[in-house]
Design an enzyme around this catalytic site. Structure first.
Site, short mmCIF file in Angstrom:
data_model
loop_
_atom_site.label_atom_id
_atom_site.label_comp_id
_atom_site.label_asym_id
_atom_site.label_seq_id
_atom_site.Cartn_x
_atom_site.Cartn_y
_atom_site.Cartn_z
N ASP A 104 -10.30 3.02 -2.81
CA ASP A 104 -10.99 1.81 -2.36
C ASP A 104 -12.43 1.69 -2.85
O ASP A 104 -13.19 2.67 -2.86
CB ASP A 104 -11.01 1.77 -0.84
N ASP A 160 0.83 -1.19 0.00
CA ASP A 160 0.00 0.00 0.00
C ASP A 160 0.88 1.26 0.00
O ASP A 160 2.10 1.16 0.14
CB ASP A 160 -0.88 -0.03 1.26
C1 GLA Z 1 -5.89 1.06 1.75
C2 GLA Z 1 -6.07 0.07 0.61
C3 GLA Z 1 -7.13 -0.95 0.98
C4 GLA Z 1 -6.78 -1.64 2.30
C5 GLA Z 1 -6.54 -0.60 3.39
C6 GLA Z 1 -5.98 -1.22 4.65
O1 GLA Z 1 -7.02 1.85 1.91
O2 GLA Z 1 -6.40 0.72 -0.57
O3 GLA Z 1 -7.31 -1.88 -0.05
O4 GLA Z 1 -5.62 -2.42 2.12
O5 GLA Z 1 -5.62 0.38 2.96
O6 GLA Z 1 -5.81 -0.25 5.66
#
Ligand code: GLA
Length: 593
Positions: free
Chosen positions: A234, A147
């Site tokens: 997300d 990430d």
């Molecule tokens: C980010 C990523 C998600 C998830 C969260 C975990 O938002 O885009 O897919 O992995 O972190 O905290």
């Protein structure tokens, strides 16, 4: 294909929950159908041990990791267990010092790393080699998602830095502005991860998932660095957000190929707008992901899955489509805000394709599907088989009218007589065409991505704007800006649209000839700069056009390519840097035998 803890449990992840899901995947037959990766997302870590920098697992939630001894904790018993089940194991980290849950989790967020500020620095920044050796060589993981919140959310003036919780890291990514993003450094950091993965997995048997949400110009480089690359922020279990995520990947067919895929995020089938009471939406979400060769990562607590949802996850025809080894992401054949038609080529038989007709809106639509959409002869029968019901529709010639209910996606296996006899259009085989250099100088957000109400801000502020900087990238059967291909007044239903000062790589099999009608596209912003087109085979010049300006008729390029492995299609303008954005078209570009 696999399962991840994130959409199911957030940071409230436990070993029991993960293993129960893994057991269900095996017992239900989903593992045998290809769902192999069991991925632990954010929440697994306790702290970074300061004596030697070794990461410690939160053994309170992963009891098998409490191995004691000098290591204190190890994920090896967990990955052994996953491997004994015939599955593969995935882990999660961050490019920066800290993770996304540390950045965005509120006070009640479970399982945030503990200890001193330094102990809570669980990300890869400054520790990449040590951590990747630990995760892959010592612990035996097969997949890592990296990430980027740690390089984005810890600015010196951010609240959590100012109150002393975290160390500042001047943001390398600015979501709103690619100009304020340090693309070079982000690429270098992800490449460093890739290099360590290669080193600690010499057999290459791992998956590297880049989670930079479409920022940092990942369009242009992530396909060379990782196996999956997120194209957007997300997903959430809401219809509008699903559209946002889908749109961010849906026109990027040329940027996916075997070994590296566009990732519009994990599945939310089972939750909210995609739960068992919304099967139309759930099936659309799944079918769309299948069509665009997206990773099928289940994000649902499978222990409670009703049979209707298990049937969606287990639809063997859609899985086969998604996993087709030739890896041709579906190409848009028709597009409005209401209805889209996508066509996906299959590798085994060029006359066999899949077609999805997607009603994005809230009113039923009578959609006319034509043989042209499928690049089939209008005079011959076209056969469609519904991939949900398995029912064959009556064969049609020319066109057929199909009723598509609100939010429904009709998805068919299609068979017909291909319009191009003895050859194949490059736009039919996007998985073999790589825009090695796509001519984009200033990455821009794609204005056509659906804008949903922000899941986080609601309607505060001015509303989320598109962020995925893919605008201007090469497209199959369209210009880089989504218009129909046309040179000197002559339209092309097939072809590749790209900016000048670009190089397309095409992997040859046993084809003998390439042909294309080339020229500056009529939609170009720059009508002043001439462009010359070149075809190279394994580095040797095979054909060259004259310098073609805006308005010139298309010129035919044709070259014998027998025996070559790599074709390169180069469009070079006299304007350095391509700042004027000259749009060019490889009309009807096709390989033939
Ligand atoms: C980010 C990523 C998600 C998830 C969260 C975990 O938002 O885009 O897919 O992995 O972190 O905290």
């Amino acid at each position: 294909m696999g399962w991840s803890s994130w959409n199911a449990f957030g940071t409230d992840v436990t070993e029991a929950r993960v293993l129960d899901s893994a057991n269900t995947i095996v017992a239900s037959g989903l593992a045998a159908k290809g769902y192999l990766y069991i991925n632990i997302d954010d929440g697994w870590w306790l702290k970074r041990r300061q004596s030697d920098g070794r990461m410690q697992v939160r053994t309170a939630i992963f009891p098998s990791a409490a191995t004691g001894g000098p290591d204190e904790s190890s994920f090896r018993p967990f990955t052994d267990q996953i491997h004994r089940m015939g599955l593969k194991a995935g882990i999660y980290s961050d490019l920066g010092r800290n993770s996304c849950s540390q950045a965005y989790g509120g006070p009640g967020t479970p399982n945030l790393p503990e200890g001193t500020l330094a102990e809570r620095e669980v990300g890869l920044y400054g520790h990449a080699e040590k951590d990747l050796k630990l995760y892959f060589e010592d612990w035996g993981f097969d997949f890592i998602k990296v990430d980027g919140c740690g390089v984005r959310a810890f600015a010196p003036d951010s609240a959590k830095v100012k109150d002393g919780q975290y160390q500042a890291l001047v943001p390398l990514i600015d979501f709103q502005s690619v100009n304020r993003t340090d693309v070079t450094e982000i690429k270098a950091l992800y490449t460093e991860v890739a290099d360590h993965l290669k080193h600690y997995n010499p057999d290459g048997d791992y998956v590297f998932s880049i989670c930079a949400w479409g920022s940092a110009d990942v369009r242009s480089w992530a396909k060379n660095v990782g196996n999956l690359s997120r194209t957007s922020d997300d997903i959430t279990p809401s219809w509008g957000r699903m559209l946002t995520n889908f749109d961010s990947a849906a026109t990027r067919a040329l940027y996916a190929h075997p070994g590296s895929w566009n990732d519009p995020d994990m599945l939310f089938v089972g939750h909210g707008d995609f739960d068992e009471n919304h099967l139309t939406e759930a099936k659309s979400h799944f079918a769309l992901w299948a069509m665009i060769s997206a990773p099928l990562i289940i994000g649902y607590d499978l222990r409670k899955a009703p049979p209707e949802l298990m049937e969606i996850f287990g639809n063997s025809d859609l899985i086969a489509l998604n996993q087709d080894p030739s890896g041709h992401q579906a190409v848009l054949a028709y597009e409005t805000d209401d209805v889209q038609i996508f066509v996906k080529s299959r590798g085994d038989d060029p006359a066999r394709k899949a077609v999805a007709i997607f009603n994005r809106g809230t009113a039923p639509q009578d959609v006319i599907l034509t043989a042209d959409h499928l690049k089939y002869m209008a005079a011959d029968d076209v056969h469609l088989v519904d991939l949900w019901t398995k029912a064959a529709l009556p064969a049609f010639k020319g066109e057929v009218k199909l009723r598509v209910e609100p939010r429904q996606t009709l998805i068919f296996d299609a068979h017909g007589t291909r319009t191009l006899k003895g050859g194949i259009y490059l736009s039919e085989i996007p998985g073999r065409v790589n825009p090695a250099v796509d001519g984009v100088v200033t990455p821009q957000a794609d204005p056509f991505i659906h804008r949903a109400v922000s899941p986080w801000a609601g309607s505060r502020g001015r509303g989320d704007l598109p962020m995925y900087a893919g605008w201007g990238g090469a497209q199959a059967d369209a210009t880089p800006f989504g218009r129909s291909l046309q040179i000197g007044g002559k339209p092309f239903a097939s072809g590749i649209g790209i900016l000048a000062n670009s190089r397309l790589e095409v992997r040859l099999k046993d084809e003998r000839r390439i042909t294309a009608s080339v020229g500056v596209d009529d939609s170009t912003l720059d009508t002043a700069t001439p462009v010359t087109f070149y075809v190279y085979g394994d580095g040797k010049l095979l054909a060259q056009s004259s310098a073609l300006g805006f308005g010139s008729a298309p010129e035919t390029l044709s070259a014998d390519v027998a025996g070559y492995k790599l074709l390169e299609l180069v469009a070079r303008s006299t304007a350095p840097g391509n700042a004027e954005r000259t749009v060019v078209t490889w009309g009807n570009a096709a390989l033939s035998n």
